[in-house]
Design an enzyme around this catalytic site. Structure first.
Site, mmCIF file in Angstrom:
data_model
loop_
_atom_site.group_PDB
_atom_site.id
_atom_site.type_symbol
_atom_site.label_atom_id
_atom_site.label_comp_id
_atom_site.label_asym_id
_atom_site.label_seq_id
_atom_site.Cartn_x
_atom_site.Cartn_y
_atom_site.Cartn_z
ATOM 1 N N ASP A 178 0.717 -1.167 -0.071
ATOM 2 C CA ASP A 178 -0.062 0.040 -0.147
ATOM 3 C C ASP A 178 0.793 1.262 -0.091
ATOM 4 O OD1 ASP A 178 -2.290 1.624 0.353
ATOM 5 O OD2 ASP A 178 -3.174 -0.059 1.345
ATOM 6 N N ASP A 226 -2.727 4.861 -2.330
ATOM 7 C CA ASP A 226 -3.724 5.576 -1.571
ATOM 8 C C ASP A 226 -4.236 6.868 -1.934
ATOM 9 O OD1 ASP A 226 -5.124 5.006 1.244
ATOM 10 O OD2 ASP A 226 -4.206 6.847 1.580
ATOM 11 N N GLU A 271 -6.370 4.167 -5.937
ATOM 12 C CA GLU A 271 -7.584 4.440 -5.167
ATOM 13 C C GLU A 271 -8.034 5.637 -5.618
ATOM 14 O OE1 GLU A 271 -9.639 4.826 -0.707
ATOM 15 O OE2 GLU A 271 -7.846 5.731 -1.098
ATOM 16 N N HIS A 313 -11.052 -2.444 3.590
ATOM 17 C CA HIS A 313 -11.110 -2.194 4.940
ATOM 18 C C HIS A 313 -11.496 -0.742 5.315
ATOM 19 C CE1 HIS A 313 -8.195 0.291 2.724
ATOM 20 N NE2 HIS A 313 -7.726 1.233 3.786
ATOM 21 N N ASP A 314 -12.323 -0.102 4.363
ATOM 22 C CA ASP A 314 -12.854 1.191 4.563
ATOM 23 C C ASP A 314 -14.461 0.911 4.383
ATOM 24 O OD1 ASP A 314 -10.489 2.521 5.018
ATOM 25 O OD2 ASP A 314 -10.684 3.093 2.689
HETATM 26 O O1 TEU Z 1 -9.039 6.357 2.160
HETATM 27 C C1 TEU Z 1 -9.432 7.372 1.373
HETATM 28 C C2 TEU Z 1 -10.697 7.966 1.830
HETATM 29 O O2 TEU Z 1 -10.979 8.943 1.105
HETATM 30 C C3 TEU Z 1 -11.323 7.535 2.984
HETATM 31 O O3 TEU Z 1 -11.284 7.932 4.137
HETATM 32 C C4 TEU Z 1 -12.891 7.318 2.690
HETATM 33 O O4 TEU Z 1 -13.514 8.620 2.403
HETATM 34 C C5 TEU Z 1 -13.646 6.850 3.846
HETATM 35 O O5 TEU Z 1 -12.964 5.738 4.429
HETATM 36 C C6 TEU Z 1 -15.085 6.158 3.244
HETATM 37 O O6 TEU Z 1 -15.465 5.417 4.396
HETATM 38 C C7 TEU Z 1 -7.802 5.813 2.155
HETATM 39 C C8 TEU Z 1 -7.558 4.685 3.026
HETATM 40 O O7 TEU Z 1 -8.227 3.485 2.109
HETATM 41 C C9 TEU Z 1 -8.231 4.692 4.232
HETATM 42 O O8 TEU Z 1 -7.946 3.697 5.173
HETATM 43 C C10 TEU Z 1 -7.313 5.893 4.875
HETATM 44 O O9 TEU Z 1 -7.904 6.459 6.357
HETATM 45 C C11 TEU Z 1 -7.265 7.157 3.892
HETATM 46 O O10 TEU Z 1 -7.104 6.720 2.522
HETATM 47 C C12 TEU Z 1 -5.992 8.209 4.465
HETATM 48 O O11 TEU Z 1 -4.976 7.362 4.391
#
Ligand code: TEU
Ligand code: CA
Length: 558
Positions: free
Chosen positions: A109, A211, A253, A327-328
């Protein structure tokens, strides 16, 4: 894995990762080898046999770098070291070697939109204007009223600017205040990042997941974050200076991606990325104002139109990534299926629909055993910084804590982050200690050990889908076409390659559904995958059981 020689055998335009299935691991929650309650690299290595028997080709590791863990590793303080709670560089190298021995690649990542506020670059930068690292980050003088320079907001709530008393200037952080944004306009920043990427490439990694990569071209003073004017220039430069010389998979992403921009990122003559994650099927379910915290009712017609739009748009050029969860995001079976009423059938149905589309499928850990959202009852059970911040803001704004928890149990990121459920032992076999976040209480029935021994499990269904991709080029390259677009409960699509036609039929409803198919789809064939009984002949009238899904391969007449 000898990718170079594999590549030579492939016809023009074909890539090894077209046929691959990726498995995402959230290291903190996968497997704890030493009983400290936190998953680690040695734990991952101990589960390679499990992943090998599932059949996946690549592991996407969420961040494992040294980090204060304000955002569970998405806040990096040293890009070239491993967080001590996860292990050491030697553990990592061992993982790469052991994975490769099983034909599995490791994808890292790459979090380069921002660092941790404990990164040495930021510690220097913060010392004030004139420091050689000052312009590694984005500093601005206060606005006319002495407040933030503009109204950019952080994804985790509140302003995206924090005042540093030392210099009296604000720094930008599009996520937590402990995740200052790097200044990509500074060539020295880009140089350092590329150096770091090459260092990992030399260690033998097989890919990068990038990311929020659509943020790096931001124009702060215009209030423009996504899709900035120099974004594609930076990606082409990165490609040229780093992974362009290696045969790896890169996936960006990009919450802002449209079919048009996806062709810029992943078009074959663009020299940027292999593919992007786009989130249109995710965000179409969000409220215009409250976003995911107030999800809309599920609408299959809308979901199909989004998925099909992407299939059509990238059918000639570019490449899709396919995923329900990460994971989000909430757990797939809870979000799109029926975790309570039709757990196994709906999880298998979702897998069938996703894996037989054109693109590279991504499985999020635990999805292959049908892990579900959490039934937490208090905010104390949550760990995620986004959820904790939002809880404070929403409750301050008058929402009842009970209502917040109800929403969080549906939408919060911790739904995906409870420990992987390995067996029916305490804490699902994830740890011998106390897990950093509670395990989902359904581990007694939903666990990998039980799934692997049950021939009809969700796990065996995933295994079959992954294997089918390897033996049926129509799944990889077949032309996509959707049918019955307005049907409210059924998803029907076909894939065609040479004389093979694959027809995929799925019921997204917890009740029976009757379909009338177009005549041209009604043919005898061979059922490749099903979640009730195999169906070998398609008539014009099809009766589907709740969440039934199957795919039939027909050979077309000349
Ligand atoms: O996520 C990008 C992001 O925009 C997220 O905050 C998203 O809006 C939210 O999770 C939706 O539920 C990436 C990573 O995948 C995330 O885990 C990180 O927290 C974020 O970037 C910051 O690095
Ligand atoms: Ca551990």
């Amino acid at each position: 894995m000898n990718r170079a020689s594999e590549q030579e055998a492939l016809p023009a335009g074909r890539k090894w990762w077209h046929v691959s299935t990726v498995y995402q691991i959230y290291p903190r929650s996968f497997c704890d080898s030493n009983g400290d309650g936190i998953g680690d690299i040695a734990g991952i290595t101990s589960k390679l046999g499990y992943l090998k028997s599932l059949g996946i080709d690549l592991i996407w590791l969420s961040p494992i770098y040294r980090s204060p863990m304000d955002d569970n590793g998405y806040d990096i303080s040293d890009y070239q070291d491993i967080a001590p709670e996860f292990g050491t560089l030697a553990d990592f190298d061992h993982l790469v070697v052991e994975a490769r021995r099983r034909g599995i690649g490791i994808m890292l990542d790459l979090v380069v939109n921002h660092t941790s506020d404990e990164h040495p670059w930021f510690l220097e930068s913060r010392k004030g204007p004139g420091n050689p690292f000052r312009d590694f980050y984005i500093w601005r003088r206060p606005g006319p009223d002495g407040g933030p320079p503009n109204d950019l907001m952080s994804s985790f709530g509140g302003p995206a600017w924090t005042l540093d008393p030392l210099s009296g200037e604000y720094y930008l952080h599009l996520f937590s205040r402990r995740q200052p944004d790097l200044n990509w306009e500074n060539p020295a920043v880009r140089r350092e990042i590329y150096k770091m990427m090459n260092w990992w490439l030399e260690r033998g990694i097989a890919g990068f997941r990038m990311d929020v990569i659509d943020y790096i071209g931001k124009q702060v003073d215009q209030g423009l974050v996504k899709d900035g004017p120099r974004l594609h220039e930076y990606l082409q430069e990165m490609n040229r200076r780093t992974f362009g010389r290696h045969d790896i998979l890169t996936v960006g992403e990009c919450w802002s991606a449209t079919p048009g921009s996806a062709l810029l990122y992943s078009g074959r003559d663009r020299s940027e990325l292999s593919m992007v994650f786009q989130f249109e099927h995710v965000t179409q379910q969000w409220d215009e104002i409250y976003g995911k915290w107030r999800p809309k009712a599920f609408d299959l017609v809308k979901l199909k139109s989004v998925l099909s739009k992407w299939q059509y748009a990238l059918s000639e050029d570019g490449w899709n990534s396919l995923f329900w969860g990460n994971h989000d995001l909430p757990r797939a079976v809870s979000q799109y299926g029926d975790a309570a009423g039709y757990h196994s059938q709906s999880a298998k149905m979702l897998a069938t629909v996703l894996h037989l589309m054109k693109g590279t499928p991504f499985i999020y850990q635990g999805e292959e055993i049908g892990m579900t959202n959490v039934p937490f009852t208090t905010i104390d059970q949550y760990r995620d910084i986004e959820t904790l911040n939002m809880h404070r803001l929403h409750v301050e704004a008058g929402l009842s804590p009970e209502d917040f928890i109800k929403g969080a149990n549906q939408s919060a990121r911790d739904n995906a982050r409870t420990p992987m459920q390995w067996n029916a032992a305490a804490h699902g076999g994830f740890t011998k200690g106390v897990p950093w976040i509670e395990v989902n209480p359904n581990y007694a029935t939903v666990n990998a050990e039980a799934a692997m021994t049950d021939e009809r499990s969700i796990w065996n269904h995933y295994r079959k889908l992954i294997a089918l991709r390897k033996t049926h080029p129509v799944i990889v390259y077949g032309l996509y076409q959707s049918w019955l677009d307005q049907h409210p409960d059924a998803f029907v699509y076909s894939r065609a390659l040479d004389r093979d036609r694959l027809v995929v039929i799925a019921n997204f409803a917890p009740h029976k559904v009757q379909l009338t198919l177009p005549r041209e789809l009604a043919n005898p064939g061979t059922c490749l995958i099903w979640n009730y009984e195999p169906v070998d002949t398609l008539g014009e009238n099809v009766d589907l059981k709740p969440y039934e899904a199957f795919a039939i391969l027909c050979e077309m007449r000349e």
